[in-house]
Design a protein around this motif. Structure first.
Motif, PDB file in Angstrom:
ATOM      1  N   LEU A   1       0.837  -1.195   0.000  1.00 20.40           N
ATOM      2  CA  LEU A   1       0.000   0.000   0.000  1.00 20.40           C
ATOM      3  C   LEU A   1       0.876   1.251   0.000  1.00 20.40           C
ATOM      4  CD1 LEU A   1      -2.726   1.453   0.238  1.00 20.40           C
ATOM      5  CD2 LEU A   1      -2.669   1.017   2.703  1.00 20.40           C
ATOM      6  N   GLU A   2       1.876   1.303   0.862  1.00 19.35           N
ATOM      7  CA  GLU A   2       2.796   2.449   0.877  1.00 19.35           C
ATOM      8  C   GLU A   2       3.515   2.603  -0.458  1.00 19.35           C
ATOM      9  OE1 GLU A   2       4.079   2.682   5.605  1.00 19.35           O
ATOM     10  OE2 GLU A   2       5.504   1.937   4.119  1.00 19.35           O
ATOM     11  N   ALA A   3       3.808   1.470  -1.107  1.00 14.79           N
ATOM     12  CA  ALA A   3       4.522   1.506  -2.390  1.00 14.79           C
ATOM     13  C   ALA A   3       3.585   1.766  -3.566  1.00 14.79           C
ATOM     14  CB  ALA A   3       5.264   0.191  -2.605  1.00 14.79           C
ATOM     15  N   GLY A   4       2.282   1.937  -3.287  1.00 22.75           N
ATOM     16  CA  GLY A   4       1.319   2.254  -4.339  1.00 22.75           C
ATOM     17  C   GLY A   4       1.076   1.118  -5.306  1.00 22.75           C
ATOM     18  N   MET A   5       1.273  -0.116  -4.857  1.00 24.64           N
ATOM     19  CA  MET A   5       1.097  -1.271  -5.728  1.00 24.64           C
ATOM     20  C   MET A   5      -0.335  -1.782  -5.641  1.00 24.64           C
ATOM     21  SD  MET A   5       4.655  -3.298  -5.048  1.00 24.64           S
ATOM     22  CE  MET A   5       6.214  -2.665  -5.681  1.00 24.64           C
ATOM     23  N   PRO A   6      -0.972  -2.055  -6.790  1.00 26.47           N
ATOM     24  CA  PRO A   6      -2.379  -2.472  -6.766  1.00 26.47           C
ATOM     25  C   PRO A   6      -2.561  -3.886  -6.245  1.00 26.47           C
ATOM     26  CG  PRO A   6      -1.524  -2.601  -8.994  1.00 26.47           C
ATOM     27  CD  PRO A   6      -0.446  -1.959  -8.162  1.00 26.47           C
ATOM     28  N   LEU A   7      -3.714  -4.137  -5.647  1.00 24.63           N
ATOM     29  CA  LEU A   7      -4.092  -5.454  -5.157  1.00 24.63           C
ATOM     30  C   LEU A   7      -5.373  -5.875  -5.858  1.00 24.63           C
ATOM     31  CD1 LEU A   7      -3.826  -7.847  -3.157  1.00 24.63           C
ATOM     32  CD2 LEU A   7      -5.146  -6.483  -1.515  1.00 24.63           C
ATOM     33  N   TYR A   8      -5.346  -7.067  -6.463  1.00 23.50           N
ATOM     34  CA  TYR A   8      -6.539  -7.528  -7.161  1.00 23.50           C
ATOM     35  C   TYR A   8      -7.688  -7.686  -6.163  1.00 23.50           C
ATOM     36  CZ  TYR A   8      -9.504  -9.469 -10.685  1.00 23.50           C
ATOM     37  OH  TYR A   8     -10.542  -9.626 -11.565  1.00 23.50           O
ATOM     38  N   GLY A   9      -8.881  -7.254  -6.596  1.00 26.72           N
ATOM     39  CA  GLY A   9     -10.040  -7.264  -5.715  1.00 26.72           C
ATOM     40  C   GLY A   9     -10.217  -5.951  -4.993  1.00 26.72           C
ATOM     41  N   HIS A  10      -9.212  -5.077  -5.069  1.00 26.04           N
ATOM     42  CA  HIS A  10      -9.273  -3.743  -4.479  1.00 26.04           C
ATOM     43  C   HIS A  10      -9.110  -2.691  -5.582  1.00 26.04           C
ATOM     44  CE1 HIS A  10      -9.133  -4.750  -0.082  1.00 26.04           C
ATOM     45  NE2 HIS A  10      -8.872  -5.929  -0.640  1.00 26.04           N
ATOM     46  N   GLU A  11      -7.880  -2.533  -6.069  1.00 29.89           N
ATOM     47  CA  GLU A  11      -7.642  -1.561  -7.143  1.00 29.89           C
ATOM     48  C   GLU A  11      -7.945  -2.135  -8.530  1.00 29.89           C
ATOM     49  OE1 GLU A  11      -6.379  -0.291  -3.635  1.00 29.89           O
ATOM     50  OE2 GLU A  11      -5.201  -1.930  -4.527  1.00 29.89           O
ATOM     51  N   LEU A  12      -8.000  -3.453  -8.643  1.00 27.17           N
ATOM     52  CA  LEU A  12      -8.199  -4.121  -9.925  1.00 27.17           C
ATOM     53  C   LEU A  12      -9.370  -5.087  -9.829  1.00 27.17           C
ATOM     54  CD1 LEU A  12      -4.469  -5.106 -10.610  1.00 27.17           C
ATOM     55  CD2 LEU A  12      -5.620  -2.998 -11.316  1.00 27.17           C
ATOM     56  N   SER A  13     -10.143  -5.193 -10.912  1.00 27.83           N
ATOM     57  CA  SER A  13     -11.270  -6.130 -10.951  1.00 27.83           C
ATOM     58  C   SER A  13     -11.740  -6.293 -12.386  1.00 27.83           C
ATOM     59  CB  SER A  13     -12.425  -5.618 -10.087  1.00 27.83           C
ATOM     60  OG  SER A  13     -13.092  -4.542 -10.729  1.00 27.83           O
ATOM     61  N   THR A  14     -12.679  -7.199 -12.586  1.00 25.70           N
ATOM     62  CA  THR A  14     -13.236  -7.403 -13.920  1.00 25.70           C
ATOM     63  C   THR A  14     -14.091  -6.215 -14.357  1.00 25.70           C
ATOM     64  OG1 THR A  14     -15.077  -8.633 -12.927  1.00 25.70           O
ATOM     65  CG2 THR A  14     -13.231  -9.921 -13.801  1.00 25.70           C
ATOM     66  N   GLU A  15     -14.452  -5.345 -13.416  1.00 23.47           N
ATOM     67  CA  GLU A  15     -15.239  -4.160 -13.763  1.00 23.47           C
ATOM     68  C   GLU A  15     -14.363  -3.021 -14.264  1.00 23.47           C
ATOM     69  OE1 GLU A  15     -18.560  -4.535 -13.648  1.00 23.47           O
ATOM     70  OE2 GLU A  15     -17.984  -6.568 -13.041  1.00 23.47           O
ATOM     71  N   LEU A  16     -13.056  -3.195 -14.194  1.00 26.44           N
ATOM     72  CA  LEU A  16     -12.111  -2.154 -14.583  1.00 26.44           C
ATOM     73  C   LEU A  16     -11.195  -2.659 -15.686  1.00 26.44           C
ATOM     74  CD1 LEU A  16     -11.049  -1.044 -10.989  1.00 26.44           C
ATOM     75  CD2 LEU A  16     -12.544   0.238 -12.518  1.00 26.44           C
ATOM     76  N   THR A  17     -10.791  -1.759 -16.572  1.00 24.35           N
ATOM     77  CA  THR A  17      -9.759  -2.067 -17.550  1.00 24.35           C
ATOM     78  C   THR A  17      -8.425  -1.542 -17.018  1.00 24.35           C
ATOM     79  OG1 THR A  17      -9.805   0.024 -18.783  1.00 24.35           O
ATOM     80  CG2 THR A  17     -11.482  -1.638 -19.352  1.00 24.35           C
ATOM     81  N   PRO A  18      -7.303  -1.948 -17.626  1.00 23.02           N
ATOM     82  CA  PRO A  18      -6.017  -1.381 -17.214  1.00 23.02           C
ATOM     83  C   PRO A  18      -5.991   0.144 -17.318  1.00 23.02           C
ATOM     84  CG  PRO A  18      -5.668  -3.317 -18.571  1.00 23.02           C
ATOM     85  CD  PRO A  18      -7.136  -3.024 -18.622  1.00 23.02           C
TER      86      PRO A  18
END
Length: 372
Positions: A234-251
């Protein structure tokens, strides 16, 4: 359904780990203080068991072409013994998972998926391999995965291997002998620190863990669980699937359009999701979409996932995807999707914390970047 256990399960319990169900695996959450584990990684080193991650091998004369078709990255252009961060998307552009792909030989790749999505990724790759001279193999039971992360990681590994650690670049790997065991040694990680990930057989995992622990005893190495791994990423700003990334979002929705390579030269440049992603790219350039930003609070209440972000009038302008107290910054932080009009660093907004609006400031990601 019973939980799966890594090869180090008994060792974790002997160390007094608090265990938790993570994607169907019984994994160490913490061994003592998650804050102390976090600080150890930032200042010394931490040792992680990441054997829940899903390894999938793709091999054959057209393995690279097949992965160019299946994933959004230009994988066939990846050099041997190098790695790349990429994604696998649906036909509509939604993200199925984010991945790291390692090229272990000219005609062989190791795809590492998140534990929660490993079966989905395996099924998708198997389906997308049809028509290619390539074989997809489930290697989840063939590997255990350890990680040594932190400023002392290089020194700890140096005493256990003759591998050229200074010459091992970021996002590269090599076959190596560590503590007399044959492994794949990769300079990758999910903490924002320098470090290594070690792919080994499950039968070698305990020997490697105890050898690393002994080698790191005088360098401040501590065992670390998933809880501090989450605050570190989180401090490093790295995405976590299910939080920042999902099937509802594109890259492109996630601000990670850079991983989509429209310039592929194989398969006539076609890959699963291309049309939808071209449209998403055009929309990202032509309108002001929501942006992924950091939020920092001077208060004590922690913004958590799914909390709403509001403007001065109380209008909802976004939502939190991840939030936690930051041991490094000493204050609560969060990642959020905000309307672009409010996403500039320095903008004052607020988080709705159970009906109370807590002031926060928008900042650029990452919150933390290690000194090079």
């Amino acid at each position: 359904m019973s939980l799966r256990h890594t090869a180090l399960d008994a060792l974790h319990r002997s160390l007094g780990a608090t265990m938790t169900d993570f994607a169907g695996w019984d994994m160490p959450l913490r061994y003592g203080s998650e804050r102390e584990e976090h600080i150890a990684v930032r200042t010394k080193a931490g040792l992680f068991d990441l054997s829940h991650m899903g390894e999938i091998t793709v091999s054959g004369p057209q393995a690279g072409d097949m992965l160019d078709h299946a994933l959004v990255g230009f994988i066939s252009a990846l050099g041997v013994l190098r790695a790349r961060y990429t994604m696998i998307c649906r036909e509509d552009g939604g993200i199925l998972d984010d991945l790291i792909v390692y090229r272990t030989a000219e005609d062989e790749f190791m795809v590492v998926a998140n534990a929660s999505n490993a079966q989905v990724v395996l099924d998708a790759l198997t389906e997308r391999a049809e028509g290619f001279d390539a074989v997809v193999r489930d290697d989840r039971d063939a590997f255990a995965l350890l990680a040594v992360q932190g400023p002392e990681a290089n020194g700890i590994l140096a005493g256990l291997t003759e591998a050229d650690l200074p010459g091992l670049k970021y996002y590269a790997l090599l076959p190596a002998t560590v503590a007399d065991r044959q492994v794949w040694l990769a300079r990758t990680g999910y903490t924002g620190e320098d470090g290594f990930e070690i792919f080994c057989t499950p039968g070698d995992a305990e020997h490697l863990w105890t050898s690393l622990s002994a080698a790191g005893a005088d360098r401040g190495l501590v065992p670390c669980g998933l809880s501090c791994r989450d605050t570190l990423r989180l401090e490093a700003g790295m995405p976590l699937y299910g939080h920042e990334l999902s099937t509802e979002l594109t890259p492109f929705d996630a601000g990670l359009g850079r991983v989509v390579r429209f310039d592929k030269t194989t398969n006539n440049g076609e890959f699963v999701g291309r049309k939808a992603l071209e449209q998403a790219s055009a929309e990202a350039e032509s309108k002001a979409p929501r942006k992924l930003v950091g939020l920092v609070s001077e208060g004590k209440r922690v913004p958590r996932a799914e909390y709403s972000v509001v403007d001065a009038e109380g209008t909802v302008i976004g939502r939190i995807t991840s939030g936690a107290p930051s041991p490094t910054l000493g204050k609560p932080i969060a990642i959020a999707y905000l309307d672009a009009a409010h996403a500039a660093p320095g903008t004052a907004v607020a988080v709705d914390v159970r009906g109370k609006h807590e002031p926060v400031e928008v900042v650029a990601l990452p919150f933390y970047k290690r000194a090079r």
